[in-house]
Design a protein around this motif. Sequence first.
Motif, PDB file in Angstrom:
ATOM      1  N   GLY A  26       0.813  -1.211   0.000  1.00 27.05           N
ATOM      2  CA  GLY A  26       0.000   0.000   0.000  1.00 27.05           C
ATOM      3  C   GLY A  26       0.843   1.256   0.000  1.00 27.05           C
ATOM      4  N   TRP A  27       0.388   2.270   0.716  1.00 25.80           N
ATOM      5  CA  TRP A  27       1.043   3.574   0.665  1.00 25.80           C
ATOM      6  C   TRP A  27       1.939   3.860   1.864  1.00 25.80           C
ATOM      7  CZ3 TRP A  27      -3.576   2.281  -1.253  1.00 25.80           C
ATOM      8  CH2 TRP A  27      -3.813   2.600  -2.592  1.00 25.80           C
ATOM      9  N   ASN A  28       1.823   3.081   2.939  1.00 25.84           N
ATOM     10  CA  ASN A  28       2.622   3.338   4.140  1.00 25.84           C
ATOM     11  C   ASN A  28       4.081   3.003   3.922  1.00 25.84           C
ATOM     12  OD1 ASN A  28       0.255   4.015   5.465  1.00 25.84           O
ATOM     13  ND2 ASN A  28      -0.071   1.922   6.184  1.00 25.84           N
ATOM     14  N   ASP A  29       4.953   3.777   4.562  1.00 25.39           N
ATOM     15  CA  ASP A  29       6.384   3.531   4.466  1.00 25.39           C
ATOM     16  C   ASP A  29       6.736   2.135   4.972  1.00 25.39           C
ATOM     17  OD1 ASP A  29       7.047   5.940   3.303  1.00 25.39           O
ATOM     18  OD2 ASP A  29       7.478   6.932   5.197  1.00 25.39           O
ATOM     19  N   PRO A  30       7.845   1.587   4.483  1.00 27.54           N
ATOM     20  CA  PRO A  30       8.257   0.251   4.902  1.00 27.54           C
ATOM     21  C   PRO A  30       8.675   0.220   6.375  1.00 27.54           C
ATOM     22  CG  PRO A  30       9.708   1.097   3.187  1.00 27.54           C
ATOM     23  CD  PRO A  30       8.701   2.142   3.459  1.00 27.54           C
ATOM     24  N   SER A  31       8.551  -0.934   6.944  1.00 26.93           N
ATOM     25  CA  SER A  31       9.018  -1.199   8.296  1.00 26.93           C
ATOM     26  C   SER A  31       9.677  -2.575   8.265  1.00 26.93           C
ATOM     27  CB  SER A  31       7.835  -1.191   9.262  1.00 26.93           C
ATOM     28  OG  SER A  31       6.985  -2.284   8.987  1.00 26.93           O
ATOM     29  N   GLU A  33       8.747  -5.139   9.523  1.00 28.54           N
ATOM     30  CA  GLU A  33       7.709  -6.176   9.417  1.00 28.54           C
ATOM     31  C   GLU A  33       7.191  -6.320   7.992  1.00 28.54           C
ATOM     32  OE1 GLU A  33       7.252  -3.524  11.817  1.00 28.54           O
ATOM     33  OE2 GLU A  33       8.443  -4.753  13.169  1.00 28.54           O
ATOM     34  N   ARG A  34       7.564  -5.396   7.112  1.00 32.11           N
ATOM     35  CA  ARG A  34       7.060  -5.407   5.732  1.00 32.11           C
ATOM     36  C   ARG A  34       8.153  -5.647   4.694  1.00 32.11           C
ATOM     37  NH1 ARG A  34       1.623  -4.753   5.070  1.00 32.11           N
ATOM     38  NH2 ARG A  34       0.670  -3.400   6.605  1.00 32.11           N
ATOM     39  N   ALA A  35       9.374  -5.200   4.973  1.00 29.46           N
ATOM     40  CA  ALA A  35      10.460  -5.304   3.982  1.00 29.46           C
ATOM     41  C   ALA A  35      11.803  -5.413   4.679  1.00 29.46           C
ATOM     42  CB  ALA A  35      10.453  -4.086   3.064  1.00 29.46           C
ATOM     43  N   CYS A  36      12.702  -6.153   4.083  1.00 28.39           N
ATOM     44  CA  CYS A  36      14.054  -6.299   4.599  1.00 28.39           C
ATOM     45  C   CYS A  36      14.934  -5.236   3.943  1.00 28.39           C
ATOM     46  CB  CYS A  36      14.577  -7.701   4.300  1.00 28.39           C
ATOM     47  SG  CYS A  36      16.273  -7.962   4.826  1.00 28.39           S
ATOM     48  N   PHE A  37      15.291  -4.197   4.708  1.00 24.02           N
ATOM     49  CA  PHE A  37      16.189  -3.154   4.217  1.00 24.02           C
ATOM     50  C   PHE A  37      16.937  -2.567   5.402  1.00 24.02           C
ATOM     51  CE2 PHE A  37      12.580  -0.808   5.586  1.00 24.02           C
ATOM     52  CZ  PHE A  37      12.988   0.482   5.868  1.00 24.02           C
ATOM     53  N   ASP A  38      18.036  -1.862   5.101  1.00 22.94           N
ATOM     54  CA  ASP A  38      18.875  -1.233   6.125  1.00 22.94           C
ATOM     55  C   ASP A  38      19.334  -2.262   7.160  1.00 22.94           C
ATOM     56  OD1 ASP A  38      20.273   0.734   7.440  1.00 22.94           O
ATOM     57  OD2 ASP A  38      18.512   1.671   8.351  1.00 22.94           O
ATOM     58  N   THR A  39      19.811  -3.402   6.677  1.00 25.32           N
ATOM     59  CA  THR A  39      20.294  -4.468   7.550  1.00 25.32           C
ATOM     60  C   THR A  39      21.665  -4.932   7.084  1.00 25.32           C
ATOM     61  OG1 THR A  39      19.313  -6.272   6.276  1.00 25.32           O
ATOM     62  CG2 THR A  39      17.924  -5.270   7.961  1.00 25.32           C
ATOM     63  N   THR A  40      22.182  -5.957   7.712  1.00 26.87           N
ATOM     64  CA  THR A  40      23.518  -6.461   7.376  1.00 26.87           C
ATOM     65  C   THR A  40      23.496  -7.609   6.387  1.00 26.87           C
ATOM     66  OG1 THR A  40      23.444  -7.913   9.287  1.00 26.87           O
ATOM     67  CG2 THR A  40      24.443  -5.735   9.605  1.00 26.87           C
ATOM     68  N   LEU A  55       2.330 -12.737  -3.455  1.00 28.30           N
ATOM     69  CA  LEU A  55       3.763 -12.699  -3.716  1.00 28.30           C
ATOM     70  C   LEU A  55       4.501 -12.085  -2.533  1.00 28.30           C
ATOM     71  CD1 LEU A  55       3.550 -11.461  -7.398  1.00 28.30           C
ATOM     72  CD2 LEU A  55       3.901 -13.806  -6.597  1.00 28.30           C
ATOM     73  N   ARG A  56       5.612 -12.667  -2.185  1.00 24.78           N
ATOM     74  CA  ARG A  56       6.395 -12.196  -1.040  1.00 24.78           C
ATOM     75  C   ARG A  56       7.690 -11.551  -1.504  1.00 24.78           C
ATOM     76  NH1 ARG A  56       4.607 -14.741   3.822  1.00 24.78           N
ATOM     77  NH2 ARG A  56       2.980 -16.245   3.360  1.00 24.78           N
ATOM     78  N   ASP A  57       8.209 -10.683  -0.655  1.00 18.85           N
ATOM     79  CA  ASP A  57       9.525 -10.067  -0.867  1.00 18.85           C
ATOM     80  C   ASP A  57       9.615  -9.257  -2.164  1.00 18.85           C
ATOM     81  OD1 ASP A  57      10.513 -11.364   1.506  1.00 18.85           O
ATOM     82  OD2 ASP A  57      10.724 -13.200   0.324  1.00 18.85           O
ATOM     83  N   MET A  58       8.540  -8.584  -2.536  1.00 19.18           N
ATOM     84  CA  MET A  58       8.569  -7.748  -3.738  1.00 19.18           C
ATOM     85  C   MET A  58       9.267  -6.415  -3.478  1.00 19.18           C
ATOM     86  SD  MET A  58       7.273  -9.541  -6.211  1.00 19.18           S
ATOM     87  CE  MET A  58       7.118  -8.338  -7.510  1.00 19.18           C
ATOM     88  N   ALA A  59       9.503  -6.073  -2.220  1.00 15.66           N
ATOM     89  CA  ALA A  59      10.266  -4.871  -1.871  1.00 15.66           C
ATOM     90  C   ALA A  59      11.293  -5.275  -0.820  1.00 15.66           C
ATOM     91  CB  ALA A  59       9.357  -3.775  -1.328  1.00 15.66           C
ATOM     92  N   GLY A  60      12.519  -4.880  -1.047  1.00  8.08           N
ATOM     93  CA  GLY A  60      13.580  -5.215  -0.110  1.00  8.08           C
ATOM     94  C   GLY A  60      14.113  -6.615  -0.330  1.00  8.08           C
ATOM     95  N   PRO A  86      14.147   4.277   2.269  1.00  9.43           N
ATOM     96  CA  PRO A  86      12.927   3.537   1.908  1.00  9.43           C
ATOM     97  C   PRO A  86      12.408   3.850   0.512  1.00  9.43           C
ATOM     98  CG  PRO A  86      12.690   4.561   4.072  1.00  9.43           C
ATOM     99  CD  PRO A  86      13.975   5.058   3.495  1.00  9.43           C
ATOM    100  N   ALA A  87      12.748   5.010  -0.048  1.00  8.48           N
ATOM    101  CA  ALA A  87      12.303   5.350  -1.404  1.00  8.48           C
ATOM    102  C   ALA A  87      12.833   4.350  -2.431  1.00  8.48           C
ATOM    103  CB  ALA A  87      12.734   6.765  -1.771  1.00  8.48           C
ATOM    104  N   MET A  88      13.923   3.675  -2.123  1.00  6.05           N
ATOM    105  CA  MET A  88      14.482   2.675  -3.043  1.00  6.05           C
ATOM    106  C   MET A  88      13.596   1.433  -3.137  1.00  6.05           C
ATOM    107  SD  MET A  88      17.205   3.900  -4.370  1.00  6.05           S
ATOM    108  CE  MET A  88      18.083   2.496  -5.025  1.00  6.05           C
TER     109      MET A  88
END
Length: 119
Positions: A26-31, A33-40, A55-60, A86-88
């Motif tokens: 949807g329109w809410n920023d990632p967290s 719980e929604r996308a894997c980003f800014d991690t190691t 479909l899973r993992d479509m972002a991050g 998160p814009a990426m």
Amino acid sequence: TVRLPTEDEWEYAAHGGIREARYPWGWNDPSPERACFDTTGPRACGELPPNGYGLRDMAGNVFEWCASDDPDTAVARGGAWSERDPAMLTVYRRTRFPKDYRDDDVGFRILIEALPSEL
């Protein structure tokens, strides 16, 4: 036929039935719980909730290669675990890489074309 999706096909799938949404959920920023980003590093596939198409993992997690006609660069969509912004991760964001780019932040999703009689 098994192939990489075009950018249009990838974006359609990423929207998950929510037209013009910024993200697959949807329109809410990632967290986390929604996308894997800014991690190691990447997470195991399928740990996060699916979008409206299941479909899973479509972002991050990892960028996903898309079919490209450009002889010099390849296009990847969806963002990756290594991204800090998160814009990426938006469904309309595209990233160009050299054709020979290889790293653990890029992967692929395949598209399997079904014959009309198999639908």
